[in-house]
Design a protein around this motif. Structure first.
Motif, PDB file in Angstrom:
ATOM      1  N   VAL A  13      63.004  33.588   0.101  1.00 20.48           N
ATOM      2  CA  VAL A  13      62.855  32.300  -0.570  1.00 20.48           C
ATOM      3  C   VAL A  13      63.563  32.344  -1.915  1.00 20.48           C
ATOM      4  CG1 VAL A  13      61.184  30.650  -1.490  1.00 20.48           C
ATOM      5  CG2 VAL A  13      60.651  31.936   0.582  1.00 20.48           C
ATOM      6  N   SER A  14      64.284  31.269  -2.217  1.00 25.44           N
ATOM      7  CA  SER A  14      64.978  31.170  -3.505  1.00 25.44           C
ATOM      8  C   SER A  14      64.246  30.219  -4.431  1.00 25.44           C
ATOM      9  CB  SER A  14      66.399  30.639  -3.312  1.00 25.44           C
ATOM     10  OG  SER A  14      67.193  31.562  -2.644  1.00 25.44           O
ATOM     11  N   GLN A  15      64.295  30.525  -5.710  1.00 28.23           N
ATOM     12  CA  GLN A  15      63.870  29.581  -6.736  1.00 28.23           C
ATOM     13  C   GLN A  15      65.157  28.962  -7.261  1.00 28.23           C
ATOM     14  OE1 GLN A  15      61.485  31.439  -9.744  1.00 28.23           O
ATOM     15  NE2 GLN A  15      59.645  31.280  -8.513  1.00 28.23           N
ATOM     16  N   ASN A  16      65.198  27.643  -7.249  1.00 27.84           N
ATOM     17  CA  ASN A  16      66.408  26.925  -7.633  1.00 27.84           C
ATOM     18  C   ASN A  16      66.164  26.096  -8.879  1.00 27.84           C
ATOM     19  OD1 ASN A  16      68.058  27.677  -5.250  1.00 27.84           O
ATOM     20  ND2 ASN A  16      66.393  26.644  -4.197  1.00 27.84           N
ATOM     21  N   PHE A  17      67.146  26.135  -9.760  1.00 26.44           N
ATOM     22  CA  PHE A  17      67.072  25.411 -11.015  1.00 26.44           C
ATOM     23  C   PHE A  17      68.332  24.585 -11.207  1.00 26.44           C
ATOM     24  CE2 PHE A  17      64.756  29.359 -11.424  1.00 26.44           C
ATOM     25  CZ  PHE A  17      63.534  28.945 -11.919  1.00 26.44           C
ATOM     26  N   THR A  18      68.174  23.416 -11.771  1.00 26.93           N
ATOM     27  CA  THR A  18      69.316  22.633 -12.210  1.00 26.93           C
ATOM     28  C   THR A  18      69.677  23.115 -13.609  1.00 26.93           C
ATOM     29  OG1 THR A  18      68.618  20.727 -10.928  1.00 26.93           O
ATOM     30  CG2 THR A  18      70.175  20.313 -12.727  1.00 26.93           C
ATOM     31  N   VAL A  19      70.940  23.394 -13.839  1.00 27.46           N
ATOM     32  CA  VAL A  19      71.398  23.849 -15.148  1.00 27.46           C
ATOM     33  C   VAL A  19      71.794  22.612 -15.944  1.00 27.46           C
ATOM     34  CG1 VAL A  19      73.070  25.254 -16.398  1.00 27.46           C
ATOM     35  CG2 VAL A  19      72.154  26.051 -14.204  1.00 27.46           C
ATOM     36  N   GLU A  20      70.962  22.286 -16.919  1.00 25.50           N
ATOM     37  CA  GLU A  20      71.186  21.105 -17.747  1.00 25.50           C
ATOM     38  C   GLU A  20      72.232  21.387 -18.825  1.00 25.50           C
ATOM     39  OE1 GLU A  20      67.851  18.081 -18.744  1.00 25.50           O
ATOM     40  OE2 GLU A  20      67.925  19.516 -20.402  1.00 25.50           O
ATOM     41  N   LYS A  21      72.216  22.621 -19.341  1.00 25.46           N
ATOM     42  CA  LYS A  21      73.162  23.020 -20.395  1.00 25.46           C
ATOM     43  C   LYS A  21      73.401  24.517 -20.257  1.00 25.46           C
ATOM     44  CE  LYS A  21      73.767  23.156 -25.420  1.00 25.46           C
ATOM     45  NZ  LYS A  21      73.172  22.802 -26.708  1.00 25.46           N
ATOM     46  N   LEU A  22      74.671  24.916 -20.408  1.00 27.31           N
ATOM     47  CA  LEU A  22      75.004  26.332 -20.364  1.00 27.31           C
ATOM     48  C   LEU A  22      76.155  26.607 -21.311  1.00 27.31           C
ATOM     49  CD1 LEU A  22      74.727  29.178 -19.210  1.00 27.31           C
ATOM     50  CD2 LEU A  22      76.188  28.461 -17.315  1.00 27.31           C
ATOM     51  N   THR A  23      75.866  27.431 -22.326  1.00 32.01           N
ATOM     52  CA  THR A  23      76.891  27.924 -23.242  1.00 32.01           C
ATOM     53  C   THR A  23      76.725  29.438 -23.301  1.00 32.01           C
ATOM     54  OG1 THR A  23      75.531  27.827 -25.258  1.00 32.01           O
ATOM     55  CG2 THR A  23      76.705  25.794 -24.629  1.00 32.01           C
ATOM     56  N   ASP A  24      77.516  30.102 -24.119  1.00 28.98           N
ATOM     57  CA  ASP A  24      77.380  31.554 -24.256  1.00 28.98           C
ATOM     58  C   ASP A  24      76.035  31.950 -24.863  1.00 28.98           C
ATOM     59  OD1 ASP A  24      79.758  32.554 -23.136  1.00 28.98           O
ATOM     60  OD2 ASP A  24      80.868  31.959 -24.928  1.00 28.98           O
ATOM     61  N   LYS A  25      75.403  31.051 -25.607  1.00 29.29           N
ATOM     62  CA  LYS A  25      74.163  31.378 -26.322  1.00 29.29           C
ATOM     63  C   LYS A  25      72.926  30.639 -25.818  1.00 29.29           C
ATOM     64  CE  LYS A  25      76.011  34.096 -29.420  1.00 29.29           C
ATOM     65  NZ  LYS A  25      75.681  35.494 -29.476  1.00 29.29           N
ATOM     66  N   GLU A  26      73.094  29.554 -25.053  1.00 26.36           N
ATOM     67  CA  GLU A  26      71.965  28.746 -24.608  1.00 26.36           C
ATOM     68  C   GLU A  26      72.067  28.414 -23.123  1.00 26.36           C
ATOM     69  OE1 GLU A  26      70.467  25.466 -27.301  1.00 26.36           O
ATOM     70  OE2 GLU A  26      72.544  25.677 -27.967  1.00 26.36           O
ATOM     71  N   MET A  27      70.903  28.384 -22.472  1.00 23.12           N
ATOM     72  CA  MET A  27      70.830  27.956 -21.085  1.00 23.12           C
ATOM     73  C   MET A  27      69.565  27.117 -20.947  1.00 23.12           C
ATOM     74  SD  MET A  27      71.110  30.158 -17.511  1.00 23.12           S
ATOM     75  CE  MET A  27      70.298  31.589 -18.188  1.00 23.12           C
ATOM     76  N   HIS A  28      69.724  25.881 -20.487  1.00 22.29           N
ATOM     77  CA  HIS A  28      68.595  24.982 -20.272  1.00 22.29           C
ATOM     78  C   HIS A  28      68.455  24.774 -18.769  1.00 22.29           C
ATOM     79  CE1 HIS A  28      69.067  23.013 -24.523  1.00 22.29           C
ATOM     80  NE2 HIS A  28      69.041  24.329 -24.558  1.00 22.29           N
ATOM     81  N   LEU A  29      67.286  25.152 -18.233  1.00 20.61           N
ATOM     82  CA  LEU A  29      67.025  25.073 -16.804  1.00 20.61           C
ATOM     83  C   LEU A  29      65.943  24.052 -16.518  1.00 20.61           C
ATOM     84  CD1 LEU A  29      66.904  28.903 -15.999  1.00 20.61           C
ATOM     85  CD2 LEU A  29      68.865  27.355 -15.822  1.00 20.61           C
ATOM     86  N   VAL A  30      66.111  23.312 -15.417  1.00 19.43           N
ATOM     87  CA  VAL A  30      65.119  22.349 -14.972  1.00 19.43           C
ATOM     88  C   VAL A  30      64.622  22.800 -13.601  1.00 19.43           C
ATOM     89  CG1 VAL A  30      64.645  19.929 -14.430  1.00 19.43           C
ATOM     90  CG2 VAL A  30      66.297  20.494 -16.215  1.00 19.43           C
ATOM     91  N   GLY A  31      63.305  22.978 -13.491  1.00 18.77           N
ATOM     92  CA  GLY A  31      62.705  23.394 -12.233  1.00 18.77           C
ATOM     93  C   GLY A  31      62.560  22.233 -11.273  1.00 18.77           C
ATOM     94  N   GLY A  32      62.213  22.541 -10.048  1.00 20.18           N
ATOM     95  CA  GLY A  32      62.038  21.520  -9.027  1.00 20.18           C
ATOM     96  C   GLY A  32      60.956  20.511  -9.360  1.00 20.18           C
ATOM     97  N   ASP A  33      59.979  20.918 -10.174  1.00 19.09           N
ATOM     98  CA  ASP A  33      58.892  20.015 -10.573  1.00 19.09           C
ATOM     99  C   ASP A  33      59.242  19.187 -11.810  1.00 19.09           C
ATOM    100  OD1 ASP A  33      58.843  21.963 -12.548  1.00 19.09           O
ATOM    101  OD2 ASP A  33      56.702  22.382 -12.358  1.00 19.09           O
ATOM    102  N   GLY A  34      60.452  19.406 -12.365  1.00 22.19           N
ATOM    103  CA  GLY A  34      60.868  18.647 -13.542  1.00 22.19           C
ATOM    104  C   GLY A  34      60.597  19.343 -14.853  1.00 22.19           C
TER     105      GLY A  34
END
Length: 140
Positions: free
Chosen positions: A111-132
């Motif tokens: 089973v995979s956990q999947n995230f939408t990548v809202e923002k990705l830079t060298d220093k920041e990563m913003h992830l959104v889960g399936g539940d929002g």
């Protein structure tokens, strides 16, 4: 003749301004850039820590002391290790830049956990889960 020339100049100015705006919008510096896999793992590996969590409704979800100590290390060969407080979980990761999707598959699980990548830079990563819910991570 002058009226026609003025219309051509005005049209030309409009076209040039439009092209300049389109070029600027397509260039770097866009804060919602999808980044690339190398930004996640660096050259060989990169460690990330949770900086902020938000619930699906957008309310701040205070990180516990234990959660602040947890790290996620992504390796450029597609492996990851996540741990803190004496626990360690490992697995593999993939990043679909076009789909803005980060998938984590834990060792011993299909089973995979999947995230939408809202923002990705060298220093920041913003992830959104399936539940929002959202998690903002900072690179170490």
């Amino acid at each position: 003749m002058n009226a026609t020339l003025n219309r051509v100049k005005t049209s030309w100015t409009f076209v040039m301004a439009f092209m300049l705006m389109a070029f600027m919008a397509s260039c770097g510096g866009n804060s919602d850039d999808a980044g690339n896999a190398n930004m996640i793992s660096g050259g060989s590996s990169k460690t990330w820590k949770a900086d902020k969590e938000l619930t699906a409704s957008g309310d701040k979800d205070k990180l516990t002391r234990e959660e602040k100590q947890e790290t996620m290390q992504f390796y450029s060969d597609g492996r990851f290790a996540m741990g803190g407080g004496g626990s360690l979980e490992t697995g593999t990761w993939t990043y679909d830049q076009a789909g803005r999707r980060l998938s984590l598959t834990f060792e011993g699980s299909d089973v995979s956990q999947n995230f939408t990548v809202e923002k990705l830079t060298d220093k920041e990563m913003h992830l959104v889960g399936g539940d929002g819910s959202k998690m903002e991570l900072k690179a170490d």
